[in-house]
Design a protein around this motif. Structure first.
Motif, PDB file in Angstrom:
ATOM      1  N   ILE A 196      65.245   5.773  89.877  1.00 57.02           N
ATOM      2  CA  ILE A 196      66.235   5.244  88.935  1.00 57.02           C
ATOM      3  C   ILE A 196      66.736   6.303  87.961  1.00 57.02           C
ATOM      4  O   ILE A 196      67.703   6.065  87.222  1.00 57.02           O
ATOM      5  N   THR A 197      66.115   7.482  87.943  1.00 62.09           N
ATOM      6  CA  THR A 197      66.490   8.494  86.957  1.00 62.09           C
ATOM      7  C   THR A 197      67.874   9.063  87.240  1.00 62.09           C
ATOM      8  O   THR A 197      68.212   9.380  88.381  1.00 62.09           O
ATOM      9  N   VAL A 198      68.674   9.192  86.190  1.00 59.10           N
ATOM     10  CA  VAL A 198      70.005   9.781  86.292  1.00 59.10           C
ATOM     11  C   VAL A 198      69.852  11.279  86.551  1.00 59.10           C
ATOM     12  O   VAL A 198      69.200  11.993  85.776  1.00 59.10           O
ATOM     13  N   ARG A 199      70.447  11.766  87.634  1.00 58.36           N
ATOM     14  CA  ARG A 199      70.270  13.162  88.055  1.00 58.36           C
ATOM     15  C   ARG A 199      71.567  13.946  87.872  1.00 58.36           C
ATOM     16  O   ARG A 199      72.308  14.198  88.817  1.00 58.36           O
ATOM     17  N   THR A 200      71.849  14.297  86.637  1.00 62.04           N
ATOM     18  CA  THR A 200      72.978  15.186  86.359  1.00 62.04           C
ATOM     19  C   THR A 200      72.420  16.475  85.766  1.00 62.04           C
ATOM     20  O   THR A 200      71.356  16.466  85.137  1.00 62.04           O
ATOM     21  N   PRO A 201      73.105  17.604  85.951  1.00 62.26           N
ATOM     22  CA  PRO A 201      72.606  18.863  85.382  1.00 62.26           C
ATOM     23  C   PRO A 201      72.466  18.761  83.858  1.00 62.26           C
ATOM     24  O   PRO A 201      73.384  18.304  83.176  1.00 62.26           O
ATOM     25  N   VAL A 202      71.318  19.160  83.340  1.00 62.01           N
ATOM     26  CA  VAL A 202      71.067  19.091  81.904  1.00 62.01           C
ATOM     27  C   VAL A 202      70.388  20.378  81.450  1.00 62.01           C
ATOM     28  O   VAL A 202      69.801  21.114  82.243  1.00 62.01           O
ATOM     29  N   ALA A 203      70.458  20.626  80.147  1.00 61.75           N
ATOM     30  CA  ALA A 203      69.818  21.817  79.585  1.00 61.75           C
ATOM     31  C   ALA A 203      68.328  21.605  79.389  1.00 61.75           C
ATOM     32  O   ALA A 203      67.524  22.506  79.664  1.00 61.75           O
ATOM     33  N   ALA A 204      67.922  20.404  78.924  1.00 62.78           N
ATOM     34  CA  ALA A 204      66.519  20.184  78.590  1.00 62.78           C
ATOM     35  C   ALA A 204      66.089  18.778  78.989  1.00 62.78           C
ATOM     36  O   ALA A 204      66.780  17.794  78.695  1.00 62.78           O
ATOM     37  N   ALA A 205      64.929  18.696  79.658  1.00 53.05           N
ATOM     38  CA  ALA A 205      64.370  17.411  80.073  1.00 53.05           C
ATOM     39  C   ALA A 205      62.924  17.321  79.602  1.00 53.05           C
ATOM     40  O   ALA A 205      62.209  18.328  79.556  1.00 53.05           O
ATOM     41  N   LEU A 206      62.496  16.121  79.268  1.00 50.48           N
ATOM     42  CA  LEU A 206      61.131  15.858  78.807  1.00 50.48           C
ATOM     43  C   LEU A 206      60.492  14.821  79.715  1.00 50.48           C
ATOM     44  O   LEU A 206      61.016  13.719  79.876  1.00 50.48           O
ATOM     45  N   ASP A 207      59.351  15.184  80.310  1.00 50.31           N
ATOM     46  CA  ASP A 207      58.543  14.258  81.097  1.00 50.31           C
ATOM     47  C   ASP A 207      57.338  13.889  80.237  1.00 50.31           C
ATOM     48  O   ASP A 207      56.406  14.678  80.093  1.00 50.31           O
ATOM     49  N   LEU A 208      57.367  12.701  79.682  1.00 48.87           N
ATOM     50  CA  LEU A 208      56.347  12.290  78.729  1.00 48.87           C
ATOM     51  C   LEU A 208      55.269  11.485  79.457  1.00 48.87           C
ATOM     52  O   LEU A 208      55.530  10.420  79.992  1.00 48.87           O
ATOM     53  N   GLY A 209      54.034  12.026  79.487  1.00 51.57           N
ATOM     54  CA  GLY A 209      52.959  11.420  80.258  1.00 51.57           C
ATOM     55  C   GLY A 209      53.081  11.820  81.713  1.00 51.57           C
ATOM     56  O   GLY A 209      53.210  10.993  82.600  1.00 51.57           O
ATOM     57  N   THR A 210      53.019  13.111  81.984  1.00 50.85           N
ATOM     58  CA  THR A 210      53.413  13.643  83.292  1.00 50.85           C
ATOM     59  C   THR A 210      52.473  13.282  84.436  1.00 50.85           C
ATOM     60  O   THR A 210      52.884  13.244  85.577  1.00 50.85           O
ATOM     61  N   GLY A 211      51.190  13.035  84.152  1.00 52.08           N
ATOM     62  CA  GLY A 211      50.258  12.709  85.239  1.00 52.08           C
ATOM     63  C   GLY A 211      50.100  13.858  86.201  1.00 52.08           C
ATOM     64  O   GLY A 211      49.728  14.965  85.826  1.00 52.08           O
ATOM     65  N   SER A 212      50.423  13.605  87.453  1.00 52.31           N
ATOM     66  CA  SER A 212      50.300  14.657  88.472  1.00 52.31           C
ATOM     67  C   SER A 212      51.548  15.522  88.577  1.00 52.31           C
ATOM     68  O   SER A 212      51.607  16.424  89.405  1.00 52.31           O
ATOM     69  N   GLY A 213      52.576  15.244  87.773  1.00 55.15           N
ATOM     70  CA  GLY A 213      53.732  16.130  87.690  1.00 55.15           C
ATOM     71  C   GLY A 213      54.924  15.773  88.534  1.00 55.15           C
ATOM     72  O   GLY A 213      55.876  16.553  88.613  1.00 55.15           O
ATOM     73  N   ILE A 214      54.961  14.580  89.131  1.00 56.68           N
ATOM     74  CA  ILE A 214      56.041  14.258  90.048  1.00 56.68           C
ATOM     75  C   ILE A 214      57.386  14.193  89.336  1.00 56.68           C
ATOM     76  O   ILE A 214      58.412  14.675  89.851  1.00 56.68           O
ATOM     77  N   GLN A 215      57.432  13.634  88.110  1.00 60.58           N
ATOM     78  CA  GLN A 215      58.717  13.550  87.410  1.00 60.58           C
ATOM     79  C   GLN A 215      59.186  14.931  86.953  1.00 60.58           C
ATOM     80  O   GLN A 215      60.385  15.236  86.993  1.00 60.58           O
ATOM     81  N   ALA A 216      58.247  15.784  86.525  1.00 59.22           N
ATOM     82  CA  ALA A 216      58.615  17.156  86.148  1.00 59.22           C
ATOM     83  C   ALA A 216      59.159  17.916  87.341  1.00 59.22           C
ATOM     84  O   ALA A 216      60.092  18.719  87.223  1.00 59.22           O
ATOM     85  N   LEU A 217      58.587  17.662  88.510  1.00 57.71           N
ATOM     86  CA  LEU A 217      59.034  18.318  89.737  1.00 57.71           C
ATOM     87  C   LEU A 217      60.480  17.940  90.040  1.00 57.71           C
ATOM     88  O   LEU A 217      61.322  18.804  90.341  1.00 57.71           O
ATOM     89  N   HIS A 218      60.794  16.657  89.942  1.00 59.49           N
ATOM     90  CA  HIS A 218      62.176  16.206  90.150  1.00 59.49           C
ATOM     91  C   HIS A 218      63.112  16.790  89.090  1.00 59.49           C
ATOM     92  O   HIS A 218      64.214  17.253  89.405  1.00 59.49           O
ATOM     93  N   ALA A 219      62.674  16.768  87.833  1.00 53.22           N
ATOM     94  CA  ALA A 219      63.535  17.224  86.744  1.00 53.22           C
ATOM     95  C   ALA A 219      63.867  18.701  86.874  1.00 53.22           C
ATOM     96  O   ALA A 219      64.968  19.137  86.498  1.00 53.22           O
ATOM     97  N   ALA A 220      62.938  19.473  87.428  1.00 58.03           N
ATOM     98  CA  ALA A 220      63.156  20.916  87.556  1.00 58.03           C
ATOM     99  C   ALA A 220      64.327  21.239  88.469  1.00 58.03           C
ATOM    100  O   ALA A 220      64.870  22.347  88.410  1.00 58.03           O
ATOM    101  N   ARG A 221      64.754  20.289  89.300  1.00 57.36           N
ATOM    102  CA  ARG A 221      65.883  20.523  90.193  1.00 57.36           C
ATOM    103  C   ARG A 221      67.199  20.582  89.428  1.00 57.36           C
ATOM    104  O   ARG A 221      68.148  21.223  89.881  1.00 57.36           O
ATOM    105  N   HIS A 222      67.288  19.867  88.284  1.00 53.14           N
ATOM    106  CA  HIS A 222      68.596  19.766  87.617  1.00 53.14           C
ATOM    107  C   HIS A 222      68.522  20.029  86.119  1.00 53.14           C
ATOM    108  O   HIS A 222      69.515  19.831  85.417  1.00 53.14           O
ATOM    109  N   ALA A 223      67.360  20.448  85.612  1.00 51.29           N
ATOM    110  CA  ALA A 223      67.230  20.778  84.192  1.00 51.29           C
ATOM    111  C   ALA A 223      66.894  22.255  84.039  1.00 51.29           C
ATOM    112  O   ALA A 223      66.022  22.775  84.745  1.00 51.29           O
ATOM    113  N   THR A 224      67.572  22.929  83.120  1.00 51.52           N
ATOM    114  CA  THR A 224      67.293  24.336  82.873  1.00 51.52           C
ATOM    115  C   THR A 224      65.892  24.519  82.303  1.00 51.52           C
ATOM    116  O   THR A 224      65.186  25.472  82.650  1.00 51.52           O
TER     117      THR A 224
END
Length: 509
Positions: A163-191
């Motif tokens: 459900i996460t909006v995937r547009t290029p962004v400068a900064a993303a925050l994964d709060l409560g990352t766990g095993s890192g899956i959301q950070a992994l996705h965010a790294a594709r479109h966040a500087t």
């Protein structure tokens, strides 16, 4: 498969010594230890069974001696494998030295962590690291879970990623990352990606996930909620799959919020507004209480911070008994002492009774920072199937809100609209009746909504091809049905707005 446990972890990948994870990654890819490779080896039924914590089909499918079969047994099924066989496939000395593998007695080796292949949205071959026994499976599938254990990818993680909006962004925050899956996705479109967690073990595992997936490291910070975020930091995207379970106490870090009732989710949502840049999105999974004598929708409206549009969707509701049973099984309590299980069940029901909670809702919360004088707030229930990923659908929802906000009724009637793709019309009525009882427009994409419209609404939607203004279409309909066109223009804009807001009609800009 082993019960969840906390073996010593491989050391954090240092920027000057990245070769251990890189060499292991290369070896896994060479053996086709990927999401596609697993599906081909196991077949769809055994692959799906793994997600239910049923390992027998996968064990039967990996009785051969190919490199891929060996890796599935080693990393996914936690089976010891002969040292010599591992050495043929993996850089065994480096894996032992860096802690990915350990000696298991005799001449066998065992994995120290679960490693699950995961296919990225762009075809990337990623790997999600988690504690032993936690890479696959649903509720209670790994035995009794320990405090601080780090889980792999589950249904909730996949839902949030979808459900996460995937547009290029400068900064993303994964709060409560766990095993890192959301950070992994965010790294594709966040500087820049910042990932936080209260559990330091989770941050360690996130670093391993990113390194083994060949992705740039994130800024990892320890702490609860927004505590690790500096007061002057704001983000274009915030995502969180928080420990949202409403439970008596905080026994399990990965799921229990440690605050009373649904206060953790409320606090998270309320504090997110000040951390968002203009136009930025904050997206969460959450649980909320259905309290006796209170409208659950009003409860959630009170959570929304000032200066934010919000779209909140309740996907499921469970009564308190179902809810307690679900999470007791998630912890594996049903597999332990019967008296202890009953006492814990009682404690959950005591907590709910004290708070006058009759049920618990689960769903998605999306905020968007806006400078609009009157933010839009939609709280709805939609338990029906949807088409993931929904990120583009959610972004488009807020784009349409912006368009409608700038249009009064006169401007709306001058605008042109187009029927969205894959909308079908259904007429419901008795067989042989001259006119239908009602007409339903149904989406076959995105949210897959269905909405009832009158004959004017159905006729209007059917004619919308982007060539005529809404007003001209209504004038033509008025002439066909013998109605005063002025009256029809007066009463129809509200229905047009709803059809646009829900995605049945798209503005032609």
């Amino acid at each position: 498969m082993s019960n969840a446990s906390q073996s010593p972890l491989p050391p954090l990948p240092a920027s000057d010594r990245p070769e251990a994870a890189a060499r292991l990654r290369d070896a896994l890819l060479a053996a086709s230890f990927t999401a596609d490779g697993l599906l081909e080896l196991l077949g769809a039924p055994a692959y799906a069974a793994l997600a239910r914590s049923e390992t027998v089909p996968a064990l039967r499918a990996t009785r051969g001696d190919t490199p891929l079969e060996m890796l599935v047994r080693l990393f996914l099924l936690q089976q010891p494998v002969p040292h010599a066989r591992v050495a043929e496939v993996l850089p065994v000395d480096a894996c032992l030295e860096s802690g990915w593998l350990a000696r298991a007695g005799g001449d066998e080796l065992a994995a120290t962590v679960d490693v699950r292949p995961y296919g990225g949205p762009g075809g990337e071959d990623w790997f999600i690291v988690s504690d032993l026994g936690c890479a696959v499976g649903g509720a209670g599938g790994i035995g009794r879970r320990e405090e601080g254990v780090v889980l792999g990818v589950g249904g909730a993680s996949m839902t949030l990623a979808g459900i996460t909006v995937r547009t290029p962004v400068a900064a993303a925050l994964d709060l409560g990352t766990g095993s890192g899956i959301q950070a992994l996705h965010a790294a594709r479109h966040a500087t820049r990606v910042v990932a936080t967690d209260l559990n330091p073990r989770a941050l360690h595992i996130t670093a391993l996930t990113l390194a083994l997936s060949g992705t740039a490291a994130a800024d990892l910070r320890e702490g609860s909620l927004f505590e690790p975020v500096r007061s002057d930091e704001t983000y274009d995207l915030i995502v969180s799959n928080p420990p949202f379970v409403i439970s008596p106490g905080a026994r399990l870090t990965y799921r229990d919020g440690g605050m009373g009732g649904d206060d953790l989710c409320r606090t998270l949502v309320q504090q997110a507004g000040d951390r968002l840049n203009e136009g930025g999105f904050a997206q969460f999974l959450a649980n909320w209480q259905h309290v006796e004598g209170e409208d659950w929708q009003d409860r959630l409206r009170s959570w929304v911070p000032r200066g934010c549009d919000a779209w909140i969707v309740q996907r499921e509701v469970q009564d308190v008994n179902q809810y307690a049973e679900l999470w007791l099984r998630d912890a594996g309590d049903h597999q332990g002492d019967a008296a202890e299980y009953q006492a814990r069940y009682d404690a959950w029901l005591d907590e709910f009774e004290a708070r006058k909670v009759k049920a618990v809702g689960f769903g998605w919360i999306t905020l968007r920072r806006t400078s609009a004088a009157v933010p839009s707030l939609t709280v709805e229930e939609w338990p029906h199937p949807v088409e993931q990923p929904l990120g583009d659908t959610i972004r488009a929802h807020f784009d349409r809100l912006d368009h409608l906000r700038g249009q009064d009724d006169a401007a709306l009637l001058e605008a042109r609209f187009r029927l969205a793709a894959e909308i079908v019309q259904e007429q419901v009525g008795l067989p042989g009746a001259e006119d239908p009882e009602h007409v339903v427009l149904r989406q076959n994409r995105g949210m897959r909504r269905a909405t009832r419209v009158d004959t004017v609404g159905a006729g209007f939607a059917g004619v919308c091809d982007g060539t005529m203004s809404a007003g001209r279409i209504l004038d033509a309909i008025a002439q066909l049905i013998g109605e005063d066109p002025v009256l029809l223009r007066d009463r129809t804009p509200a229905q047009i707005r709803l059809l646009v807001e829900q995605g049945f009609l798209e503005p032609v800009r």
